[in-house]
Enzyme design. Structure first.
Site, PDB file in Angstrom:
ATOM      1  N   ASN A  79       0.801  -1.218   0.000  1.00 12.71           N
ATOM      2  CA  ASN A  79       0.000   0.000   0.000  1.00 12.71           C
ATOM      3  C   ASN A  79       0.837   1.274   0.000  1.00 12.71           C
ATOM      4  OD1 ASN A  79       0.375  -1.357   2.608  1.00 12.71           O
ATOM      5  ND2 ASN A  79      -0.395   0.545   3.471  1.00 12.71           N
ATOM      6  N   CYS A 100      -3.876   4.693   7.001  1.00 16.65           N
ATOM      7  CA  CYS A 100      -4.194   3.860   8.157  1.00 16.65           C
ATOM      8  C   CYS A 100      -3.253   4.124   9.326  1.00 16.65           C
ATOM      9  CB  CYS A 100      -4.112   2.401   7.771  1.00 16.65           C
ATOM     10  SG  CYS A 100      -4.742   2.099   6.126  1.00 16.65           S
TER      11      CYS A 100
HETATM   12  C1  LIG Z   1      -6.423  -0.295   2.836  1.00 16.00           C
HETATM   13  C2  LIG Z   1      -5.692  -1.536   3.156  1.00 16.00           C
HETATM   14  C3  LIG Z   1      -6.112  -2.371   4.196  1.00 16.00           C
HETATM   15  C4  LIG Z   1      -7.302  -2.030   5.066  1.00 16.00           C
HETATM   16  O1  LIG Z   1      -8.491  -2.178   4.343  1.00 16.00           O
HETATM   17  P1  LIG Z   1      -9.876  -1.664   4.947  1.00 16.00           P
HETATM   18  O2  LIG Z   1     -10.866  -2.183   3.954  1.00 16.00           O
HETATM   19  O3  LIG Z   1      -9.765  -0.191   4.968  1.00 16.00           O
HETATM   20  O4  LIG Z   1     -10.029  -2.273   6.271  1.00 16.00           O
HETATM   21  C5  LIG Z   1      -5.422  -3.524   4.424  1.00 16.00           C
HETATM   22  N1  LIG Z   1      -4.349  -3.852   3.688  1.00 16.00           N
HETATM   23  C6  LIG Z   1      -3.901  -3.080   2.686  1.00 16.00           C
HETATM   24  C7  LIG Z   1      -2.718  -3.514   1.893  1.00 16.00           C
HETATM   25  C8  LIG Z   1      -4.549  -1.892   2.389  1.00 16.00           C
HETATM   26  O5  LIG Z   1      -4.096  -1.128   1.413  1.00 16.00           O
END
Ligand SMILES: *Cc1c(COP(=O)(O)O)cnc(C)c1O
Length: 384
Positions: free
Chosen positions: A139, A314
């Site tokens: 991410n 996050c």
């Molecule tokens: C955004 C993301 C998450 C979290 O996903 P949510 O649907 O917001 O809980 C987990 N892992 C990765 C790699 C992400 O990019």
């Protein structure tokens, strides 16, 4: 969110508002039919079967269900879990939690390009390893891990493989017929779908994965995730994935061209270093570190021009250098002085050029001010 997704969702708030678990009337049947269609569509997108899709509130919940659910269900096999230093916190934190319960967690390093070394992985697998969790696409730096090879390695060692595909779904092909992935986390809101909906793919054949539910209740989702299904979100999730998959090649080429255009301009500056593998990465991701500037000043300087960040949304509440960039070997100063651009469906060439110019002038202004803190003392040629 893509407006076509919203349009698909709206009738399920006001007209077809039934509960899909209500089997005794037509309102329930309409909701159930919509969910069945969405489940089939999401399954088709990843070459899985509908029974292998468990709806969750997103990838965080899917990761938790996969990791804790497998750990609990395979206790008789062992207590060893393997994951990677660059994973999302929604993978790392469940693993750390399991460590407090007596599980043993191995966190593998990555190479300086962000890729996992397969021999390192192979050496970490043991007879008591019950799960390997490696993300599909990172991410922060967009790096794509070699899932086909990782899956083959895990299956040869008879270890289950979970992959967090929150960033990969709708951006690259994910084929559960050919990839030896046993559990895969998905989310809608990274592909122009609504927030608060996602899924866990759970393999049913070769092998049939066992999973201990983490939410107990009405026994929805074949007992693996209780709770009334959120019909409009599920319908929107499926529509978002359909739109992304149906135009995958054209859209990724267009987005990658924008990303390459941005980097082509920015990389003409001295002391600017790409983070992550140059080609094994998501088409819309650009992440780089800038020497000779203070990280916070860099972000403040760009805040009013572009919605850009360093780490992930996050973790942005934490004021710490990215654990991903540090795993690549970047110094804390260069990890702070980093920018992550995400380029998407609705971006234009004009926006790219505007952002490139704003970034360059911000960096040049900061450098000419000669801020006398430690991070600005890094020589422009030092790649660490
Ligand atoms: C955004 C993301 C998450 C979290 O996903 P949510 O649907 O917001 O809980 C987990 N892992 C990765 C790699 C992400 O990019």
């Amino acid at each position: 969110m893509d407006e076509r997704v919203l349009a698909e969702m709206l009738p399920y708030f006001t007209q077809h508002f039934g509960n899909a678990a209500s089997v005794s009337h037509a309102y329930g049947w309409a909701a159930d039919a919509a969910i069945q269609k969405a489940r089939q569509s999401i399954a088709t997108a990843i070459h899985a079967s509908p029974e292998e899709i468990i709806f969750t509130s997103g990838a965080t919940e899917a990761n938790n269900l996969a990791i804790k659910g497998v750990a609990e269900a395979y206790l008789n096999k062992g207590r060893h879990i393997v994951t990677v230093a660059t994973e999302h916190n929604a993978v790392l934190d469940p693993c750390h939690y399991l460590a407090t319960l007596g599980f043993e967690v191995t966190i593998l390093p990555v190479q300086s390009d962000g890729l996992l070394d397969l021999t390192t992985l192979e050496a970490a697998l043991r007879p008591d390893t019950l799960l390997v969790s490696v993300m599909a696409a990172n991410n922060e730096i967009g790096v794509l891990q070699p899932l086909a090879e990782i899956g083959a390695l895990c299956h040869q060692a008879q270890v289950l493989l979970h992959t967090d595909a929150a960033q990969a779904i709708g951006k690259m092909p994910l084929d559960m017929q050919t990839l030896q992935i046993d559990l895969m986390s998905l989310t809608a809101h990274k592909v122009y779908g609504p927030k608060g909906i996602g899924a866990l793919y759970v393999r049913r054949r070769n092998p049939k994965v066992q999973l201990a539910p983490q939410l107990h209740g009405g026994g929805h989702e074949r007992g693996m995730r209780s709770g009334t299904l959120y019909t409009p979100q599920i319908v929107g999730f499926a529509k978002a994935i359909e739109l992304a998959i149906s135009n995958l090649t054209v859209e990724t080429q267009r987005i990658q061209a924008l990303r390459d255009r941005l980097w082509h301009t920015l990389s003409q500056l001295d002391g600017i270093f790409l983070n992550g593998h140059p080609s094994q990465r998501l088409p819309g991701n650009l992440n780089f570190s800038v020497a000779g500037v203070d990280g916070q000043a860099l972000h403040l300087g760009l805040q009013s021009v572009v919605a850009v960040s360093s780490g992930s949304a996050c973790t942005s509440a934490k004021i710490a250098p990215s654990h991903v960039l540090q795993a690549l070997g970047r110094s804390p100063a260069l990890a702070y002085a980093s920018l992550r651009f995400g380029i998407g469906r609705f971006n234009t060439v004009a926006e790219i050029d505007q952002v490139a110019q704003a970034t360059i002038s911000t960096i040049q202004a900061l450098r000419s001010h000669k801020i006398s803190d430690s991070s600005s003392q890094i020589p422009l040629s030092n790649p660490q």
